[in-house]
Motif scaffolding. Sequence first.
Motif, PDB file in Angstrom:
ATOM      1  N   THR A 135      -3.246  11.873  -0.315  1.00 31.17           N
ATOM      2  CA  THR A 135      -3.647  11.746   1.078  1.00 31.17           C
ATOM      3  C   THR A 135      -2.957  10.511   1.669  1.00 31.17           C
ATOM      4  O   THR A 135      -2.926   9.457   1.024  1.00 31.17           O
ATOM      5  N   PRO A 136      -2.397  10.589   2.867  1.00 33.53           N
ATOM      6  CA  PRO A 136      -1.675   9.419   3.439  1.00 33.53           C
ATOM      7  C   PRO A 136      -2.622   8.322   3.938  1.00 33.53           C
ATOM      8  O   PRO A 136      -2.659   8.018   5.120  1.00 33.53           O
ATOM      9  N   TRP A 137      -3.411   7.770   2.988  1.00 36.09           N
ATOM     10  CA  TRP A 137      -4.384   6.733   3.386  1.00 36.09           C
ATOM     11  C   TRP A 137      -3.768   5.469   3.984  1.00 36.09           C
ATOM     12  O   TRP A 137      -4.377   4.786   4.805  1.00 36.09           O
ATOM     13  N   PRO A 138      -2.509   5.071   3.582  1.00 35.36           N
ATOM     14  CA  PRO A 138      -1.972   3.845   4.185  1.00 35.36           C
ATOM     15  C   PRO A 138      -1.868   3.937   5.711  1.00 35.36           C
ATOM     16  O   PRO A 138      -1.822   2.917   6.399  1.00 35.36           O
ATOM     17  N   TRP A 142      -4.198   4.889   7.695  1.00 37.02           N
ATOM     18  CA  TRP A 142      -5.425   4.300   8.238  1.00 37.02           C
ATOM     19  C   TRP A 142      -5.394   2.780   8.130  1.00 37.02           C
ATOM     20  O   TRP A 142      -5.844   2.062   9.038  1.00 37.02           O
ATOM     21  N   SER A 143      -4.840   2.286   7.005  1.00 36.39           N
ATOM     22  CA  SER A 143      -4.688   0.822   6.873  1.00 36.39           C
ATOM     23  C   SER A 143      -3.835   0.285   8.014  1.00 36.39           C
ATOM     24  O   SER A 143      -4.199  -0.692   8.679  1.00 36.39           O
ATOM     25  N   TRP A 146       0.918   4.117  -2.771  1.00 37.48           N
ATOM     26  CA  TRP A 146       0.719   5.528  -2.385  1.00 37.48           C
ATOM     27  C   TRP A 146       1.855   6.403  -2.929  1.00 37.48           C
ATOM     28  O   TRP A 146       1.644   7.453  -3.512  1.00 37.48           O
ATOM     29  N   GLU A 171       0.820  -1.212   0.000  1.00 31.92           N
ATOM     30  CA  GLU A 171       0.000   0.000   0.000  1.00 31.92           C
ATOM     31  C   GLU A 171       0.852   1.259   0.000  1.00 31.92           C
ATOM     32  O   GLU A 171       0.593   2.220  -0.742  1.00 31.92           O
TER      33      GLU A 171
END
Lengths: 220, 349
Positions: free
Chosen positions: B104-107, B109-110, B97, B93
């Motif tokens: 957006t630093p979505w990883p 949240w993962s 990214w 991920e």
Amino acid sequence: MRVVIAEDQALLREGIVALLSEHDIEVVAQVEDGPGLVRVIGGHKPDVAIVDVRLPPTFTDEGIRAAIEARERHPDVGILILSQYVEPAYTAELMAGGQGGIGYLLKERVGDVPGFLDALKRVAGGGTALDREVVAELVQTREAEPGDSALAVLSPREREVLELVAEGRTNAAIARSLVVTVGAVEKHIASIFGKLDVPGGDDDHRRVLAVLAFLRAGDG
Amino acid sequence: MRPDQAAIGWAGRADWDDVVVRQATASALLVFGCTTIWGLTGGGVFWPGWVAFGLALALGLVAALRWAWEQTPGLTRRLAVQGAVSIVVLTLEVGLWMGTGFGTPWPFWSALGYSVLLLAHWLVAVGWFRLHPEREQKLTRRVEELTRTRRGALDVEAAELRRIERDLHDGAQARLVALSMQLGRAEERLGGDQPELAAEFRRARDEASAVIGELRDLARGIAPPVLADRGLPAALEALGRRAPITVTVTADLDRRPAAVIETAAYFVAAEALTNAVKHGGGAPAHVIVDEAGGRLTVAVRDEGPGGAEADPGGGLEGLRARVEALDGTFSVASAPGAGTTVTAELPCA
């Protein structure tokens, strides 16, 4: 003849006492355990002690140990062991002192009254009386490896004669059993004494020494 | 059992190493190939980077799982596997990214999600053990109880057999001896006047003697008197003396083991010696008894030709069952030319 008895089974003890008194043999003491045996042998100096192997308090080989202890102090007292089983090692231990006056019979031999009285007299007189089953067991063991045995020097016939001597038979009885003359038996016995290096002296004692050699051979 | 498992485990690890090496080699070749193609086709966006990234992830997954699998079996291993997979997926991920231009630093949240899952796994597992501790404790208790009661049952059996032997000695045998004596006295009194009647009594007495002999054999089969009287070393010495071959006995025990262990050890030696006599060609045999760390070892070695084969239903197999019932081990080594060694190891704590 004066006898002491160490036997904890009342039935057998009383039977033996009755049997002996019928034949004018005096039972001077009856005990039920090993320490008692040592005590009465010291106190009464009997001609012979009739001893059961299993006695209180341990019910193991108490009788053998008490007899050995008593014999150390009173070597002249004959010991006739009665046992329900054959254990050649016990016989060898009893005779380790090189003295006669030792017998080891299975208990049921008491039923053969003349044979039992005869054995008792022989033991009282310093001879030996080994049960034929004790002898058979020793012989069976030795025959399988004659080369290693001290008895290897004996001829088969001489070994047969020695077995019967160990049982305590007289020359006449041995002659009857082997169907030979008494003279032939005497010759065999002289030859056995020579081959086993039994020192000269009293004939009875020489017989005991020859039996001892036989037991030692059986003891590996 | 255990050495075999170790061997399989070791082979598995070696295979896995092999897989990792091959995978790494294949990946490197692929990346090299792609880079060459990229160069020959005139460059541009460096697409072989994505190939390398994908292959590296696969390699990472294999390596991570391998590490996880080496952890202690149970909860630790389960958590390790979950953690390893989570980290590899998270790496993917993060890679995506980064490759898609650092939006957006979505990883993050993962990562948070995976951590929560891992924590939940741990909490549930620990909580379950807390809530159901009785299951494991119950099993442990059951195993201890079974071990104890089995030994107890065998101890009771051995004690019971020795009691029977003593009862025979003091009861039936003693009365038969007394009977034999009474018959003998009657026979003696009748001897002169009524020889025929005396002969009848004589036969009755012989019969009594035969019964006494049978009882004696029975008692000896339960436990030889010298074993009961004097213990294992003395009984083995007596056994060795009776054998028609030369037998050396080395037995040094500080104390007497339980009756059941003593008897089992004795019968192992007796049967092994019987076999040595039968198949050893007259060669000497050695009996060695040793006690260490709560285990009694009895070994019988003969200098015979060896090459003995286990005889199903034979005496040695019967002994194996007897020894194993006591939680002991039993083995027969008999290479041709090297003699035969029978070894039994028994607990004697």
